[in-house]
Design an enzyme around this catalytic site. Sequence first.
Site, PDB file in Angstrom:
ATOM      1  N   HIS A 112       0.905  -1.073   0.139  1.00 41.64           N
ATOM      2  CA  HIS A 112      -0.083  -0.008   0.139  1.00 41.64           C
ATOM      3  C   HIS A 112       0.881   1.088  -0.021  1.00 41.64           C
ATOM      4  O   HIS A 112       1.838   1.291   0.829  1.00 41.64           O
ATOM      5  CB  HIS A 112      -0.907  -0.151   1.233  1.00 41.64           C
ATOM      6  CG  HIS A 112      -2.003   1.139   1.675  1.00 41.64           C
ATOM      7  ND1 HIS A 112      -2.418   1.949   0.607  1.00 41.64           N
ATOM      8  CD2 HIS A 112      -2.095   1.648   2.723  1.00 41.64           C
ATOM      9  CE1 HIS A 112      -3.235   2.974   1.031  1.00 41.64           C
ATOM     10  NE2 HIS A 112      -3.141   2.654   2.578  1.00 41.64           N
ATOM     11  N   GLU A 170       0.240   4.418   0.961  1.00 37.68           N
ATOM     12  CA  GLU A 170      -0.019   5.498   1.765  1.00 37.68           C
ATOM     13  C   GLU A 170       1.295   5.496   2.714  1.00 37.68           C
ATOM     14  O   GLU A 170       1.751   4.499   3.065  1.00 37.68           O
ATOM     15  CB  GLU A 170      -1.230   5.157   2.727  1.00 37.68           C
ATOM     16  CG  GLU A 170      -1.600   6.374   3.427  1.00 37.68           C
ATOM     17  CD  GLU A 170      -3.140   6.398   3.989  1.00 37.68           C
ATOM     18  OE1 GLU A 170      -3.646   5.463   3.899  1.00 37.68           O
ATOM     19  OE2 GLU A 170      -3.416   7.320   4.203  1.00 37.68           O
ATOM     20  N   ASP A 230       2.248   6.086   5.681  1.00 41.05           N
ATOM     21  CA  ASP A 230       2.552   5.497   6.944  1.00 41.05           C
ATOM     22  C   ASP A 230       3.174   4.152   6.701  1.00 41.05           C
ATOM     23  O   ASP A 230       3.997   3.520   7.558  1.00 41.05           O
ATOM     24  CB  ASP A 230       1.470   5.281   7.776  1.00 41.05           C
ATOM     25  CG  ASP A 230      -0.127   4.661   7.155  1.00 41.05           C
ATOM     26  OD1 ASP A 230       0.065   4.891   5.896  1.00 41.05           O
ATOM     27  OD2 ASP A 230      -0.779   4.093   7.765  1.00 41.05           O
ATOM     28  N   ASP A 289      -3.867  -2.572   5.549  1.00 44.03           N
ATOM     29  CA  ASP A 289      -4.795  -1.953   6.548  1.00 44.03           C
ATOM     30  C   ASP A 289      -5.891  -2.760   7.090  1.00 44.03           C
ATOM     31  O   ASP A 289      -6.157  -2.465   8.218  1.00 44.03           O
ATOM     32  CB  ASP A 289      -5.014  -0.633   6.099  1.00 44.03           C
ATOM     33  CG  ASP A 289      -4.108   0.448   6.085  1.00 44.03           C
ATOM     34  OD1 ASP A 289      -3.489   0.737   7.051  1.00 44.03           O
ATOM     35  OD2 ASP A 289      -4.077   1.290   5.175  1.00 44.03           O
TER      36      ASP A 289
END
Length: 388
Positions: free
Chosen positions: A78, A80, A82, A163
């Site tokens: 992913h 993103e 973070d 996530d």
Amino acid sequence: MQPVEIRKGIYWVGAIDWGIRSFHGYSTPRGTTYNAYLIRDKKTVLVDTVKSCKCDEMLARIRKVVDPAEIDIIVTNHVEMDHSGSLPRLSELCPSAEIVASAQGLKGLNEHFDLGSKVRAVKTGDKINIGRADLNFLLLPMLHWPDSMATYLPGEKFLFSNDAFGQHIASSERFDDELHSGILIEEAAKYYANIVMPFSKQVRKALEVLSDIQPKVIAPSHGIIWRDDTKGIADLYDKWSSGSYDRKVVVVYDTMWGSTEKMAVSVSDVFEEKGFSVIMRDLRTSHISDVITDVLTAEYVLVGSPTLNRNVMPNISAFLTYMKGLCPLKKKSFAFGSYGWSGESVKEIEKVLGDCGFDVLPGKRIKYCPNEDEDLFLKKELAEEIAF
Ligand code: FEO
């Protein structure tokens, strides 16, 4: 900065963010973790990285197992930041590592960073042999970004879910059997409500795949790793994504001089008398990310605001905007509020409740202060309107 060996040759090497209290607006009173995982086989694989400010912590854990220069593959489930924020640094430390992501992921990475690394796009069903094991990939578009995917080790029945199935909990414990289950479920529900809920349709598809592969370990990118009760968290995702609700009402309100608060108490009485579990949320003291967690499994969402400048109170406006974006499923609702002269708040709330796709019962408004007759009338009307 110790790594944690989860299974022989599979290590948690993530970072713990004890101090974070707001995750892009989602309140995180227990902090969080950014989970990265290292697999030692003939090839060395890093699954996901951590937020850039936590890169040193991750590297310290990796170095207890292997020199980062020996990493052959970095899987980015992913984009993103973070999870991808440490990639630029890792690209320098392990220049020969190949970055593996979905096609959307590679596009997103290129739009974030100038990595200049070897890259490989994968899709569902693709495998990469790393020695004894194969990395298997499962694209999970819009769970919760277009690029999202999971990585699976079939032999170990080990799922790196990114996530999905996460929770924002900072702890030195790494596994579900090491923390109180009440805390885990509370934080998993909050995570679902605030991050995953708009993508419930995609969750249902992912659960079908999960039931085929029956993972024994689900290792998400935040919080603890599910190794004891993977069925329990899958069952909760099944409940939350189906829109199934409890006999519960959430009364969300703000008040100017106490009149709308009195109405909130009256409407909650009606539900209490009918045996509903009632949660009162005064938005002057409750955070919207906690309120939306209550909404996740509520049958009714009641929203009250006095009229302020021909509209609603700012807290209510923020809550309604937040809730609309998160798309809770199958709710019944109605609006209430006091007013002085123009009295638009109820209609304004009803507009948004309608936009959310909720069943909207006729709203109630009362001029200035509710008197006893009005209060009784409100209760009687409401009790008649609500199908118990
Ligand atoms: Fe935890 Fe979508 O990043």
